[in-house]
Design an enzyme around this catalytic site. Structure first.
Site, PDB file in Angstrom:
ATOM      1  N   ASP A  88       0.847  -1.189   0.000  1.00  0.00           N
ATOM      2  CA  ASP A  88       0.000   0.000   0.000  1.00  0.00           C
ATOM      3  C   ASP A  88       0.891   1.251   0.000  1.00  0.00           C
ATOM      4  O   ASP A  88       1.891   1.292   0.713  1.00  0.00           O
ATOM      5  CB  ASP A  88      -0.855  -0.027   1.269  1.00  0.00           C
ATOM      6  CG  ASP A  88      -2.015   0.920   1.174  1.00  0.00           C
ATOM      7  OD1 ASP A  88      -3.157   0.434   1.253  1.00  0.00           O
ATOM      8  OD2 ASP A  88      -1.781   2.144   1.019  1.00  0.00           O
ATOM      9  N   HIS A 171       3.254  13.918 -23.193  1.00  0.00           N
ATOM     10  CA  HIS A 171       3.829  13.016 -24.201  1.00  0.00           C
ATOM     11  C   HIS A 171       3.879  13.644 -25.588  1.00  0.00           C
ATOM     12  O   HIS A 171       4.638  13.219 -26.443  1.00  0.00           O
ATOM     13  CB  HIS A 171       3.109  11.660 -24.214  1.00  0.00           C
ATOM     14  CG  HIS A 171       1.823  11.656 -24.983  1.00  0.00           C
ATOM     15  ND1 HIS A 171       0.649  12.131 -24.475  1.00  0.00           N
ATOM     16  CD2 HIS A 171       1.539  11.237 -26.240  1.00  0.00           C
ATOM     17  CE1 HIS A 171      -0.308  12.012 -25.382  1.00  0.00           C
ATOM     18  NE2 HIS A 171       0.203  11.465 -26.464  1.00  0.00           N
ATOM     19  N   LYS A 175       6.969  13.656 -29.191  1.00  0.00           N
ATOM     20  CA  LYS A 175       6.698  13.285 -30.578  1.00  0.00           C
ATOM     21  C   LYS A 175       7.675  13.999 -31.501  1.00  0.00           C
ATOM     22  O   LYS A 175       7.804  15.229 -31.438  1.00  0.00           O
ATOM     23  CB  LYS A 175       5.262  13.673 -30.965  1.00  0.00           C
ATOM     24  CG  LYS A 175       4.196  12.816 -30.307  1.00  0.00           C
ATOM     25  CD  LYS A 175       2.810  13.334 -30.696  1.00  0.00           C
ATOM     26  CE  LYS A 175       1.723  12.579 -29.972  1.00  0.00           C
ATOM     27  NZ  LYS A 175       1.009  11.620 -30.792  1.00  0.00           N
ATOM     28  N   GLU A 209      -9.942  13.427 -33.475  1.00  0.00           N
ATOM     29  CA  GLU A 209      -9.888  11.981 -33.214  1.00  0.00           C
ATOM     30  C   GLU A 209     -11.213  11.382 -33.666  1.00  0.00           C
ATOM     31  O   GLU A 209     -12.275  11.936 -33.351  1.00  0.00           O
ATOM     32  CB  GLU A 209      -9.660  11.719 -31.720  1.00  0.00           C
ATOM     33  CG  GLU A 209      -8.302  12.234 -31.260  1.00  0.00           C
ATOM     34  CD  GLU A 209      -8.016  11.989 -29.783  1.00  0.00           C
ATOM     35  OE1 GLU A 209      -6.936  11.489 -29.451  1.00  0.00           O
ATOM     36  OE2 GLU A 209      -8.892  12.311 -28.959  1.00  0.00           O
ATOM     37  N   HIS A 233      -1.319  19.534 -24.237  1.00  0.00           N
ATOM     38  CA  HIS A 233      -0.765  19.246 -25.567  1.00  0.00           C
ATOM     39  C   HIS A 233      -0.885  20.430 -26.534  1.00  0.00           C
ATOM     40  O   HIS A 233       0.075  20.810 -27.202  1.00  0.00           O
ATOM     41  CB  HIS A 233      -1.476  18.051 -26.215  1.00  0.00           C
ATOM     42  CG  HIS A 233      -1.502  16.817 -25.376  1.00  0.00           C
ATOM     43  ND1 HIS A 233      -0.526  16.507 -24.467  1.00  0.00           N
ATOM     44  CD2 HIS A 233      -2.394  15.787 -25.316  1.00  0.00           C
ATOM     45  CE1 HIS A 233      -0.815  15.344 -23.888  1.00  0.00           C
ATOM     46  NE2 HIS A 233      -1.943  14.900 -24.372  1.00  0.00           N
ATOM     47  N   LYS A 319     -13.393  14.696 -30.053  1.00  0.00           N
ATOM     48  CA  LYS A 319     -13.557  13.245 -30.197  1.00  0.00           C
ATOM     49  C   LYS A 319     -14.701  13.010 -31.185  1.00  0.00           C
ATOM     50  O   LYS A 319     -15.591  13.843 -31.340  1.00  0.00           O
ATOM     51  CB  LYS A 319     -13.951  12.616 -28.859  1.00  0.00           C
ATOM     52  CG  LYS A 319     -12.960  12.885 -27.720  1.00  0.00           C
ATOM     53  CD  LYS A 319     -11.916  11.817 -27.606  1.00  0.00           C
ATOM     54  CE  LYS A 319     -11.006  12.042 -26.421  1.00  0.00           C
ATOM     55  NZ  LYS A 319      -9.711  11.367 -26.551  1.00  0.00           N
TER      56      LYS A 319
HETATM   57  C1  BG6 Z   1      -4.051  11.958 -24.133  1.00  0.00           C
HETATM   58  C2  BG6 Z   1      -5.514  12.220 -23.894  1.00  0.00           C
HETATM   59  O1  BG6 Z   1      -3.266  12.798 -23.333  1.00  0.00           O
HETATM   60  O2  BG6 Z   1      -3.720  12.193 -25.489  1.00  0.00           O
HETATM   61  C3  BG6 Z   1      -6.367  11.390 -24.829  1.00  0.00           C
HETATM   62  O3  BG6 Z   1      -5.839  11.918 -22.549  1.00  0.00           O
HETATM   63  C4  BG6 Z   1      -5.931  11.579 -26.265  1.00  0.00           C
HETATM   64  O4  BG6 Z   1      -7.746  11.727 -24.685  1.00  0.00           O
HETATM   65  C5  BG6 Z   1      -4.425  11.359 -26.386  1.00  0.00           C
HETATM   66  O5  BG6 Z   1      -6.628  10.651 -27.071  1.00  0.00           O
HETATM   67  C6  BG6 Z   1      -3.925  11.653 -27.795  1.00  0.00           C
HETATM   68  O6  BG6 Z   1      -2.577  11.324 -27.886  1.00  0.00           O
HETATM   69  P1  BG6 Z   1      -1.987  10.681 -29.207  1.00  0.00           P
HETATM   70  O7  BG6 Z   1      -0.540  10.512 -28.939  1.00  0.00           O
HETATM   71  O8  BG6 Z   1      -2.704   9.393 -29.405  1.00  0.00           O
HETATM   72  O9  BG6 Z   1      -2.293  11.636 -30.303  1.00  0.00           O
END
Ligand code: BG6
Length: 465
Positions: A88, A171, A175, A209, A233, A319
């Site tokens: 835990d 992230h 890229k 997306e 992002h 989305k």
């Molecule tokens: C994430 C979001 O940070 O990034 C998601 O939480 C999104 O909702 C995703 O789909 C998109 O990242 P990538 O790298 O797939 O374009």
């Protein structure tokens, strides 16, 4: 104390969870394969698992999420580095055991793949057990739920780790094509003279997306598109696109410029926001009945600097749109007068940077049509097109964090500046318009862009728009 040497162990909390399965194991495998990673990798979770179960999970992860073509001996090397601590996070003995497993390691990297509500508990446990000193901390978004909670999180973490040793993952920054924006801008001298209000009339960034919120209904319904991808992002992409060139050799030069840019972005107000929700969202498991969370948002931004004064910048994310693609369109101003027998369309002249799923940079120019008349057509010259993500973002970022290279990570002041921009439009301050899945969002988004439009919808065909 700022840590400068490479990390000598990796600890990842949330070892049995989704993020580890989708991203961390494939990234670790890539580091073993490509960079010869050879330090203990300790998974921590409260799942009642054994090390063998964790290894089976790691095999399954690379099978499903990248790395299945890797040679079996490389996978075996990664599995041999794995250790497991079950316990835990609120329990002191978990951290005592972890410290024991770390053995002689003095500079562990701690990756918190756990819900943000546990960040403080884990950081404190690390500090109390003597595992924080000399270590690095990697955390995942969301960094707070708004500006105040983000600041509180920053204060909390700073009790245990100095800012230089905290690595906040976005992230998108891992890229290749996102880095390529800055590279193309500053490795060529021809763009910079044009990169300002004199020559650029407007900018659009679209992140589309073609899928919904999938099995993340409960998470998404607390989050919405603005917090999920705009605050982080999209504002990072905006900063890459519009920041001033870094100066000097200082390691913080790039983040300093980004920070300055984001601090100059005018905070959004409700008149510059259109939110939408796809029809069917409310039947996703985990979504509250009557939810007014946005799955689409279109925004109009301004940067209050000499370079960008009065240049409208549009961001649109959603989305269940017709395609999955992220693209930047930079529109250049029309010629100051008509020279030929035609009115050059306002949409002529652009630079298009496609960030995903495939990668291209294209220049839109007007060229003469064959014949006697001096009239033309718009064509695109594709400058570059290459396979996206040679190295997956998580592999790149984890490797950088291990080396203590922080350029591609968030920073406390940058995260704060990002929240500052969106703060006034968080929550239910503007209407949420329904839109049909497979469309480009509610029609109100057209009114937002008005005469600066139309929106340039990315195509799902490589290179084309
Ligand atoms: C994430 C979001 O940070 O990034 C998601 O939480 C999104 O909702 C995703 O789909 C998109 O990242 P990538 O790298 O797939 O374009």
């Amino acid at each position: 104390m700022t840590v400068t040497s490479p990390s000598d162990a990796i600890v990842f909390f949330g070892a049995t969870g989704d993020l580890a399965h989708k991203q961390i194991f494939p990234a670790l495998l890539g580091l073993v394969r490509d960079e010869g990673l050879n330090v203990p990798i300790i998974g921590v979770a409260k799942a009642g698992w054994t090390l063998d179960q964790l290894k089976a999970r790691a095999r399954d992860s690379v099978e499903q999420h990248g790395g299945k073509d890797t040679k079996p001996e490389v996978l075996q090397r990664m599995l041999d580095l794995l250790r497991y601590v079950d316990g835990d996070y609120g329990d002191e003995s978990t951290f005592v055991e972890l410290r024991a497993r770390l053995g002689p390691a003095q500079r562990p990297l701690h990756y918190l793949a756990v819900p943000p509500s546990l960040f403080g508990t884990v950081a404190k446990g690390l500090a109390n057990s003597g595992s924080a000193a000399g270590g690095r901390l990697v955390i995942e978004k969301p960094f707070g739920h708004d500006r105040a909670t983000a600041r509180a999180l920053g204060r909390l973490l700073s009790q245990y780790f100095p800012e230089e040793n905290i690595f906040r993952i976005d992230h998108y920054l891992g890229k290749e094509p996102v880095q390529n924006i800055v590279y193309t801008r500053f490795a060529n001298s021809m763009f910079e003279p044009l990169w300002n209000r004199e020559y650029i009339s407007s900018i659009q960034i679209t992140m589309a997306e073609d899928f919904g919120v999938q099995d993340r209904g409960a998470f998404y319904d607390e989050t919405g598109a603005i917090r999920d991808v705009v605050q982080n992002h999209m504002l990072q992409v905006l900063a890459q696109l519009t920041m001033d060139p870094p100066t000097g050799e200082e390691s913080e030069a790039v983040r300093d410029q980004k920070s300055a840019l984001l601090k100059a972005v005018r905070p959004l107000d409700s008149s510059h926001v259109v939110r939408g929700q796809y029809v069917g969202y409310q039947s996703v498991p985990g979504v509250r009945a009557g939810s007014n969370i946005e799955t689409f948002v279109a925004l109009k931004l301004y940067i209050d600097s000499w370079r960008w004064a009065h240049v409208p910048i549009y961001i649109r994310v959603g989305k269940m749109l017709p395609v999955t693609a992220t693209e930047v369109m930079v529109h250049f101003r029309r010629p100051p007068r008509e020279t030929f027998e035609e009115l050059v369309p306002a949409s002529s002249g652009h630079m298009r940077m496609r960030i995903s799923p495939d990668v291209s940079i294209a220049m839109g120019v007007r060229v003469k049509l064959p014949g006697e008349r001096m009239v033309g057509e718009d064509v695109e010259m594709i400058l570059t097109e290459y396979a996206p993500n040679l190295r997956p973002p998580y592999q790149r970022l984890l490797g950088d964090a291990m080396r203590g290279v922080s350029e591609l990570f968030g920073r406390d002041d940058i995260v704060d500046a990002q929240w500052r921009i969106v703060e006034a439009i968080l929550g239910n301050v503007t209407p949420v318009y329904p839109y049909a899945p497979g469309t480009w969002g509610p029609s109100e988004a057209e009114a937002l862009i008005g005469g600066d439009g139309p929106w340039r919808n990315p195509n799902n065909v490589t290179g084309a728009s």
